[in-house]
Design a protein around this motif. Structure first.
Motif, mmCIF file in Angstrom:
data_model
loop_
_atom_site.group_PDB
_atom_site.id
_atom_site.type_symbol
_atom_site.label_atom_id
_atom_site.label_comp_id
_atom_site.label_asym_id
_atom_site.label_seq_id
_atom_site.Cartn_x
_atom_site.Cartn_y
_atom_site.Cartn_z
ATOM 1 N N GLU A 160 0.701 -1.078 0.190
ATOM 2 C CA GLU A 160 -0.203 0.280 0.098
ATOM 3 C C GLU A 160 0.931 1.328 0.129
ATOM 4 O O GLU A 160 0.324 2.805 0.170
ATOM 5 C CB GLU A 160 -0.820 -0.056 1.321
ATOM 6 C CG GLU A 160 -2.406 -1.260 1.219
ATOM 7 C CD GLU A 160 -2.614 -1.765 0.080
ATOM 8 O OE1 GLU A 160 -3.041 -0.136 -0.686
ATOM 9 O OE2 GLU A 160 -2.373 -2.436 -0.408
ATOM 10 N N GLN A 162 2.399 4.842 -1.401
ATOM 11 C CA GLN A 162 2.151 5.718 -2.549
ATOM 12 C C GLN A 162 3.754 6.159 -3.027
ATOM 13 O O GLN A 162 4.043 6.483 -3.065
ATOM 14 C CB GLN A 162 1.170 6.542 -1.881
ATOM 15 C CG GLN A 162 -0.447 5.659 -1.068
ATOM 16 C CD GLN A 162 -1.015 6.802 -0.924
ATOM 17 O OE1 GLN A 162 -0.777 7.314 -0.157
ATOM 18 N NE2 GLN A 162 -2.885 6.189 -1.147
ATOM 19 N N THR A 168 -1.076 3.634 -5.679
ATOM 20 C CA THR A 168 -0.685 2.520 -5.280
ATOM 21 C C THR A 168 0.435 1.254 -6.354
ATOM 22 O O THR A 168 -0.075 1.655 -7.218
ATOM 23 C CB THR A 168 -1.448 1.355 -4.190
ATOM 24 O OG1 THR A 168 -2.270 0.814 -5.861
ATOM 25 C CG2 THR A 168 -1.691 2.090 -3.249
#
Length: 327
Positions: A160, A162, A168
């Motif tokens: 997860e 970013q 993602t």
């Protein structure tokens, strides 16, 4: 006798000429000593002299050849000296410095004040620092390499994480239309509903792009069919808007909201008619939606329902499909 008289007359003439000349010279000499002289203002180049010592001008200094009344000029010179001394002792602030005083950065202002409490702060929107394994995962996604992606995950890559736009690794794979890597990440536990800074998610984007395998995998791993993008549009709306027949078919196999309108007041049926322009894919989507129970009488913000939208655009085949399905 005549000769002597002539000589004495000539000498008298010289004397008469010399008298005015002497008078003129004497007048100039007395004039130069009696006229008060202005005290020269010290320049910045003389700032090396101590500020406590008065800078005395030549006119203020007494001399042997200067008359006593010339000392009257020493008062203005002393006043000028005091003014210069006082100005030198006061700190000066230029207009440029004062104008920019409020615009300095926290680091420079702390340095100027000598507080020593300056600190750095990460600017908003900057790319967060990623671990080596997570960087390798993003590289594997860019290379469309499922094997390298699995290796990065085993090394501890963050599913997860970013990037600077909130994407993602799974979202990057979907944007690349790479279904193999996307499915690898979903099977590894990547969230299909994780949204980026534009409020798009892998699930919503897969519906719009017609990535059927990713869509099925996302739904089987708990994708939320009620999730919406920044305009309030569901996955069903996006698939209908883009003419993705198979995406609509897959979504209708789940409990999707058929008549949910977005922030513009349009439903999936509205957008399929208005933007589909009677194409074969839009006709197929309208049939699927009507068969699933979509309401053709639902009005948009202008007061037009599905029939009105088709009629205004002269979509005769679409209008016929609507009438047949509504009987």
């Amino acid at each position: 006798m005549a000769l002597r008289h002539g000589h004495s007359t000539q000498m008298r003439g010289y004397a008469l000429l010399a008298l005015p000349l002497a008078a003129v010279i004497g007048a100039c000499t007395s004039c130069s000593s009696s006229v008060p002289q202005a005290a020269p203002v010290p320049s910045t180049a003389s700032s090396s002299a101590p500020a406590s010592l008065p800078v005395q001008s030549p006119a203020a200094a007494p001399s042997a050849t200067q008359p006593k009344k010339a000392t009257a000029s020493s008062a203005p010179a002393s006043a000028a000296t005091k003014t210069v001394t006082n100005n030198r002792s006061k700190p000066t602030t230029s207009p440029t410095t004062s104008a920019t005083q409020g615009d300095v950065t926290p680091l420079s202002s702390a340095a100027a004040s000598g507080s020593g409490s300056a600190s750095f702060k990460q600017l908003p929107g900057s790319t967060p620092a990623l671990s080596a394994s997570t960087t390798a995962l993003y590289a594997a996604v860019a290379d469309r390499n499922p094997k390298a992606a699995r290796k990065a995950l085993k090394a501890g890559a963050e599913l997860e994480a970013q990037d600077s736009r909130g994407n993602t690794p799974l979202m990057r794979a979907v944007l690349n239309r790479d279904q193999k890597v996307a499915k690898t990440l979903i099977n590894a536990g990547a969230l299909p509903d994780a949204k980026n800074s534009s409020q798009d998610s892998p699930f919503l984007k897969a519906s719009a792009l017609g990535l059927e395998e990713v869509l099925r995998s996302a739904l089987s791993h708990g994708a939320n069919v009620n999730s919406v993008d920044r305009l309030g549009s569901t996955a069903l709306f996006l698939a209908s808007e883009e003419g993705q027949v198979e995406s609509v078919r897959i979504l209708l196999q789940h409990d999707v909201p058929l008549d949910k309108v977005n922030d513009l007041g349009w439903s999936a049926l509205h957008v399929a008619i208005a933007l589909g322009q009677g194409s074969n894919s839009s006709l197929s989507i309208v049939r699927l939606l009507l068969a699933a129970g979509a309401n053709p009488h639902l009005s948009d913000p202008s007061g037009s329902n599905a029939f009105d939208l088709a009629e205004k655009r002269n979509l005769t085949q679409m209008l016929s499909t609507l009438r047949t399905s509504s009987k």
